[in-house]
Scaffold this active site. Structure first.
Site, PDB file in Angstrom:
ATOM      1  N   GLY A 157     -10.633 121.324   0.946  1.00  0.00           N
ATOM      2  CA  GLY A 157     -11.217 120.118   1.570  1.00  0.00           C
ATOM      3  C   GLY A 157     -11.177 118.702   0.852  1.00  0.00           C
ATOM      4  O   GLY A 157      -9.960 119.043  -0.407  1.00  0.00           O
ATOM      5  N   PRO A 158     -11.138 117.996   0.559  1.00  0.00           N
ATOM      6  CA  PRO A 158     -10.840 116.239  -0.035  1.00  0.00           C
ATOM      7  C   PRO A 158     -11.266 117.377  -0.886  1.00  0.00           C
ATOM      8  O   PRO A 158     -12.101 117.466  -2.016  1.00  0.00           O
ATOM      9  CB  PRO A 158     -11.593 116.046   0.879  1.00  0.00           C
ATOM     10  CG  PRO A 158     -12.953 115.989   1.805  1.00  0.00           C
ATOM     11  CD  PRO A 158     -11.979 117.603   1.369  1.00  0.00           C
ATOM     12  N   PRO A 159     -10.915 115.436  -1.965  1.00  0.00           N
ATOM     13  CA  PRO A 159     -11.031 115.694  -3.933  1.00  0.00           C
ATOM     14  C   PRO A 159     -12.528 115.223  -3.447  1.00  0.00           C
ATOM     15  O   PRO A 159     -13.046 114.678  -3.033  1.00  0.00           O
ATOM     16  CB  PRO A 159     -10.707 115.066  -3.689  1.00  0.00           C
ATOM     17  CG  PRO A 159      -9.163 114.453  -3.504  1.00  0.00           C
ATOM     18  CD  PRO A 159      -9.985 114.823  -1.785  1.00  0.00           C
ATOM     19  N   GLY A 160     -12.715 116.061  -5.223  1.00  0.00           N
ATOM     20  CA  GLY A 160     -14.452 115.491  -5.555  1.00  0.00           C
ATOM     21  C   GLY A 160     -15.906 116.631  -4.165  1.00  0.00           C
ATOM     22  O   GLY A 160     -16.885 116.094  -4.557  1.00  0.00           O
ATOM     23  N   VAL A 161     -15.867 117.718  -3.804  1.00  0.00           N
ATOM     24  CA  VAL A 161     -16.808 118.318  -2.556  1.00  0.00           C
ATOM     25  C   VAL A 161     -16.900 119.230  -3.139  1.00  0.00           C
ATOM     26  O   VAL A 161     -17.742 119.720  -2.981  1.00  0.00           O
ATOM     27  CB  VAL A 161     -15.920 118.004  -1.640  1.00  0.00           C
ATOM     28  CG1 VAL A 161     -15.849 117.089  -0.706  1.00  0.00           C
ATOM     29  CG2 VAL A 161     -14.896 119.146  -1.762  1.00  0.00           C
ATOM     30  N   GLY A 162     -16.371 119.228  -4.689  1.00  0.00           N
ATOM     31  CA  GLY A 162     -17.278 120.802  -5.369  1.00  0.00           C
ATOM     32  C   GLY A 162     -16.662 121.614  -5.184  1.00  0.00           C
ATOM     33  O   GLY A 162     -16.978 123.148  -5.778  1.00  0.00           O
ATOM     34  N   LYS A 163     -15.297 121.931  -4.745  1.00  0.00           N
ATOM     35  CA  LYS A 163     -14.459 123.192  -4.634  1.00  0.00           C
ATOM     36  C   LYS A 163     -14.080 124.232  -6.079  1.00  0.00           C
ATOM     37  O   LYS A 163     -13.911 124.929  -6.470  1.00  0.00           O
ATOM     38  CB  LYS A 163     -13.277 123.581  -4.019  1.00  0.00           C
ATOM     39  CG  LYS A 163     -13.484 122.684  -3.008  1.00  0.00           C
ATOM     40  CD  LYS A 163     -11.909 122.573  -2.518  1.00  0.00           C
ATOM     41  CE  LYS A 163     -10.763 121.129  -3.260  1.00  0.00           C
ATOM     42  NZ  LYS A 163     -11.003 120.002  -3.312  1.00  0.00           N
ATOM     43  N   THR A 164     -13.613 123.269  -6.480  1.00  0.00           N
ATOM     44  CA  THR A 164     -13.404 123.477  -8.463  1.00  0.00           C
ATOM     45  C   THR A 164     -14.917 124.352  -9.109  1.00  0.00           C
ATOM     46  O   THR A 164     -15.214 126.127  -9.122  1.00  0.00           O
ATOM     47  CB  THR A 164     -13.044 122.961  -9.242  1.00  0.00           C
ATOM     48  OG1 THR A 164     -11.486 122.955  -8.349  1.00  0.00           O
ATOM     49  CG2 THR A 164     -12.984 123.726 -10.428  1.00  0.00           C
ATOM     50  N   SER A 210      -3.379 112.168  17.009  1.00  0.00           N
ATOM     51  CA  SER A 210      -4.365 112.077  17.389  1.00  0.00           C
ATOM     52  C   SER A 210      -4.333 110.810  17.878  1.00  0.00           C
ATOM     53  O   SER A 210      -5.811 110.442  18.498  1.00  0.00           O
ATOM     54  CB  SER A 210      -5.699 112.456  16.098  1.00  0.00           C
ATOM     55  OG  SER A 210      -5.267 111.941  14.792  1.00  0.00           O
ATOM     56  N   LYS A 213     -13.495 113.662  10.930  1.00  0.00           N
ATOM     57  CA  LYS A 213     -13.423 112.275  10.937  1.00  0.00           C
ATOM     58  C   LYS A 213     -14.716 111.440  12.060  1.00  0.00           C
ATOM     59  O   LYS A 213     -15.302 110.214  11.892  1.00  0.00           O
ATOM     60  CB  LYS A 213     -12.472 112.516  12.728  1.00  0.00           C
ATOM     61  CG  LYS A 213     -11.212 112.734  12.095  1.00  0.00           C
ATOM     62  CD  LYS A 213     -10.179 112.801  13.585  1.00  0.00           C
ATOM     63  CE  LYS A 213      -8.955 113.556  13.241  1.00  0.00           C
ATOM     64  NZ  LYS A 213      -7.985 113.706  14.572  1.00  0.00           N
TER      65      LYS A 213
END
Length: 852
Positions: free
Chosen positions: A375-382, A743, A786
């Site tokens: 996922g994109p940075p800052g979404v809480g993966k870590t 796309s 998107k």
């Protein structure tokens, strides 16, 4: 015994000034040259191109060379050594210098310094006598007795050395073959002596004085060896070991000193290591290796470099958690509550963790899954990985893989290398102390590759549940079971992950947040965290939800919440300044009130400082609490808005359409602009486009040219051949950003159709989809990201491929309610939805429909 061959040195010698070392005749010394005069001497007299010149130098000891050649020479030592340079090695680090290997020839005395620059040159007088030594001994009995006494001590010293019998015999032959007059200088440079003592030997021009001064040095060395032999423990292989030719370079220690205590402590540590190995629960193969290594360690002298390496290896082996593990908390209800409290949204990810807990309840020996959060940075993966460990009750360890380009970071170094160490996996297990932790492999998509190997290939064994029960680190060289470790990897995109590694992981997409989710996250987590970090309370600051929405839409443009968190931090810092100033003003107001009460009884002095009066007069009341952050305060703190909704302004003329793009940072809207001009039928593409995107543009223009009559599309001259005497320029703004992918096909077709028809595309419509030459619309990826980007931009209608309709289920219901979706299977449907009133087919006038 042979005599000295006569040595005759020149009467003028270039001088090499040394400070920390003394060169004696017959000995060899390595010295560094880095001062101006010495460097000039080496370059001028010793080096000729890349070859070494046979130039005799005058080495002057105990004389520092000035750092600059503009300074005067210091007083020179009276006696020096004529020397021949055997080797010269140059280097530029950390500064230009040369390393010289020089051999002493004979003594000389400085008569007169002839010049000082660029290097000193002096007139010298040779001091060593050139007569045959046997003839001198016959005429002077005292010198002969000193020579014999010196020789006996030298032989005794050689026989006491800790060397093999052949080596001792070789040294005896060397003593017999060397000239007697050369022995004092040679042995003084070999045995342990100070520079001051060597300088005294150098100054002893007379042979008698030289023998008299050297004999006490030999006696001192012999006594030290005797004391050392008494304190040493005899070993069986003493007669086989060979040490360096240079004898005993350390001061012998006395029993009961610190060295003995350290040796006893080392012995105690070895006993403790042996006990830990016996009581450890390591596998049989690892136990055999440890037993073998501890036996080698006992026989190994502590001075050997391999002693410390072997000891460190054994300490690591006994510290590893071979069978030590924690008990999992398998309460699904408690786990659900904990995950919901720590993270808002992310339902798909939470469901996968709960599924793992449920299966663990039914099957205890379940192998740990290999999850990959993309996922994109800052979404809480870590942070989700840390919450998973907290939910399971396991230890957590994070391994940052971004930029790692050496496979030894994963597998470790072999112990044959200097500075070898285990890899990050084994180090992490040693750190956590259990064999079933949660390992977070952060930024696995940013692994590098170099000449030292491919770390992604080294991860293949680690992340394969069928193989990692037998993982072998190069440093350990024995297998370790990783099957109980729960590996969680994070990545921004799967495009840069090798296919073999990607196949071993279960991919879980972590999309960006909607505006509503960001508002909830801000008021549940971000704002309380920032208040705590800045020492504020909810009674001092109030941030309404409409202010949070304004920050999200006008000051941030991201899929995650990192920038949003920083904006709240800036607001809290500004409020902290106001609160601190208010407390200061309250204190000053209190002091001024007291002063006013006392002023009724006292007169104000004429020479009183005006600052105190003005300060009291200018005092303002502290701010009212709580401080409300509204739109005006937001502009004062964060400045003017960084982003504006400019969709309607940019679609005010034909030839502009809005597309949807996916990036590793999340989804975003993308404008496509087209213009036409007189020309030769060329198509120009700008905006840093990839090959796939360029091909989509050529497909779009080809489809429009083939259907120009159907839709009555003409160029500026009214011709259905759209490229007849016409050039077309397609531009994709944000030209500094590289763009590629299929796309954008439907967006390019819509943009060109608007250009040639003269009609405006609807300002609230965005689209995505791949096209074919026959006008079909094919599915694309990243639909959720998107759609969220279009929702953030305030768009109302989204055109997607019909085969992507299934992806709409992943979009939050509140977003689906705000948007209307058009699913298209062909370009006719796309054009009808993109223009107000549709995009009807133009029928040719005068045609009669046949009913036959």
């Amino acid at each position: 015994m042979s005599s000295v061959s006569p040595i005759q040195i020149p009467s003028r010698l270039p001088l090499l000034l040394t400070h920390e070392s003394v060169l004696l005749p017959g000995s060899t010394m390595r010295t560094s040259v880095d001062t101006a005069r010495n460097l000039q001497l080496v370059r001028s007299r010793l080096l000729k191109g890349t070859s070494l010149q046979s130039t005799i130098l005058g080495v002057i000891p105990n004389t520092p060379d000035p750092a600059s050649d503009t300074q005067d020479l210091p007083p020179l030592h009276r006696i020096g050594t004529a020397a021949l340079a055997v080797q010269v090695v140059g280097s530029n680090w950390p500064k230009p210098h040369y390393t010289l290997l020089i051999t002493g020839l004979c003594r000389f005395q400085i008569v007169q310094v002839l010049k000082e620059k660029p290097y000193p040159v002096a007139e010298v007088e040779q001091l060593d006598r050139l007569e045959e030594f046997p003839n001198i001994c016959k005429s002077r009995e005292e010198l002969g007795e000193l020579s014999e006494q010196f020789y006996r001590y030298a032989v005794q010293l050689v026989e006491m050395l800790d060397m093999s019998v052949p080596a001792v015999a070789k040294l005896r032959r060397l003593l017999d073959n060397l000239p007697r007059e050369a022995l004092p200088d040679i042995l003084t440079s070999i045995i342990r002596t100070s520079n001051k003592e060597k300088l005294q030997i150098l100054d002893a021009v007379s042979l008698e004085d030289r023998f008299k001064m050297t004999i006490p040095l030999l006696v001192r060395q012999i006594e030290g060896l005797k004391l050392l032999q008494k304190t040493r423990k005899p070993k069986q292989d003493d007669d086989k070991r060979v040490i360096a030719i240079r004898p005993i370079r350390r001061i012998p220690h006395i029993p009961g000193t610190l060295e003995d205590e350290e040796e006893e402590e080392d012995n105690d540590d070895i006993v403790m290591l042996e006990k830990k190995i016996r009581t450890s629960s390591m596998p049989e193969q690892a136990h055999k290796v440890c037993v073998k290594e501890i036996k080698r360690l006992k026989k190994m002298p502590q001075s050997m470099p391999e002693y410390a390496l072997t000891r460190n290896y054994l300490e690591l082996m006994v510290e590893l958690p071979w069978n030590k593990s924690t008990t999992d908390r398998l309460d699904i209800r408690a786990a659900r509550i904990l995950l919901d409290n720590d993270h808002y949204a992310m339902e798909k990810l939470k469901r996968r963790v709960l599924e793992y807990l449920a299966v663990r309840q039914l099957k205890n020996n379940l192998k740990g899954p290999i999850l990959c959060f993309v996922g994109p940075p800052g979404v809480g993966k870590t942070s989700v990985g840390r919450s998973v460990a907290k939910t399971l009750g396991r230890e957590f360890h994070r391994i940052a893989l971004g930029g790692v380009c050496d496979q030894s970071d994963i597998r470790g170094h072999r112990r044959t290398y200097v500075g070898s160490m285990p890899g990050r996996i084994i180090n992490g297990l040693k750190t956590v102390g259990v064999n079933n932790p949660v390992f977070l492999l952060d930024e696995v998509d940013k692994l590098g590759k170099s000449l030292q190997g491919d770390p992604a290939a080294a991860l293949l064994e680690v992340l394969d549940p069928e193989q990692n029960h037998n993982f072998t680190d190069h440093y350990l060289n024995v297998a370790f079971d990783l099957s109980q470790v729960l590996f969680i990897a994070t990545a921004n995109t799967t495009a840069t992950i090798p296919p073999a590694l990607l196949d071993r992981m279960e991919i879980i997409q972590v999309p960006g947040y909607t505006q509503e989710e960001k508002i909830e996250i801000a008021h549940r987590h971000l704002i309380p965290k920032q208040l705590e970090q800045h020492g504020l309370t909810p009674q001092q600051i109030q941030i309404p939800q409409h202010t949070t929405l304004a920050i999200i839409t006008r000051y941030t443009r991201e899929a995650g919440v990192r920038s949003l968190d920083r904006k709240f931090g800036a607001i809290c810092r500004a409020v902290a300044v106001k609160v601190a100033e208010g407390q200061h003003k309250e204190a000053k107001l209190d002091r001024s009130d007291v002063a006013d009460g006392e002023g009724c009884k006292e007169h104000v002095l004429e020479d009183a400082k005006p600052e105190s009066i003005s300060d009291t007069a200018d005092l303002a009341l502290p701010p009212e609490m709580p401080i409300l952050i509204d739109s005006h305060a937001l502009k004062d703190i964060l400045g003017p808005p960084l982003y504006e909704l400019e969709v309607s302004e940019r679609l005010s003329q034909p030839g502009v359409a809005i597309g949807l793009a996916w990036t590793p940072l999340g989804g975003k809207i993308m404008f496509v602009e087209a213009s036409r001009m007189d020309g030769e039928g060329q198509l120009t593409l700008t905006g840093q486009l990839g090959d796939v995107m360029k091909e989509s543009a050529h497909l779009a223009i080809s489809w429009l040219r083939s259907n120009a009559k159907k839709y009555h599309l003409t160029n500026a001259f009214g011709s259905f051949d759209l490229l007849d005497n016409t050039d077309i320029h397609l531009h994709f703004p944000a030209g500094a950003v590289t763009k590629d992918g299929p796309s954008a096909g439907v967006t390019i077709v819509t943009c060109l159709a608007s250009l040639f028809s003269g009609r405006l595309v609807r300002s609230d419509v965005a689209m995505t989809g791949e096209i074919t030459l026959r006008g079909l619309v094919l599915p694309v990826g990243g639909i959720k990201d998107k759609v969220l980007a279009a929702h953030r931009a305030g768009l109302k209608q989204i055109i997607i491929p019909q085969r992507n309709e299934k992806d709409l289920e992943e979009i939050p219901s509140n977003v689906r309610q705000d948007l209307s979706f058009v699913t298209a299977s062909c370009l006719d449907e796309v054009l009808n939805a993109a223009f107000d009133g549709g995009f009807p087919v133009k029928t040719r006038p005068g045609l009669i429909d046949s009913k036959l």
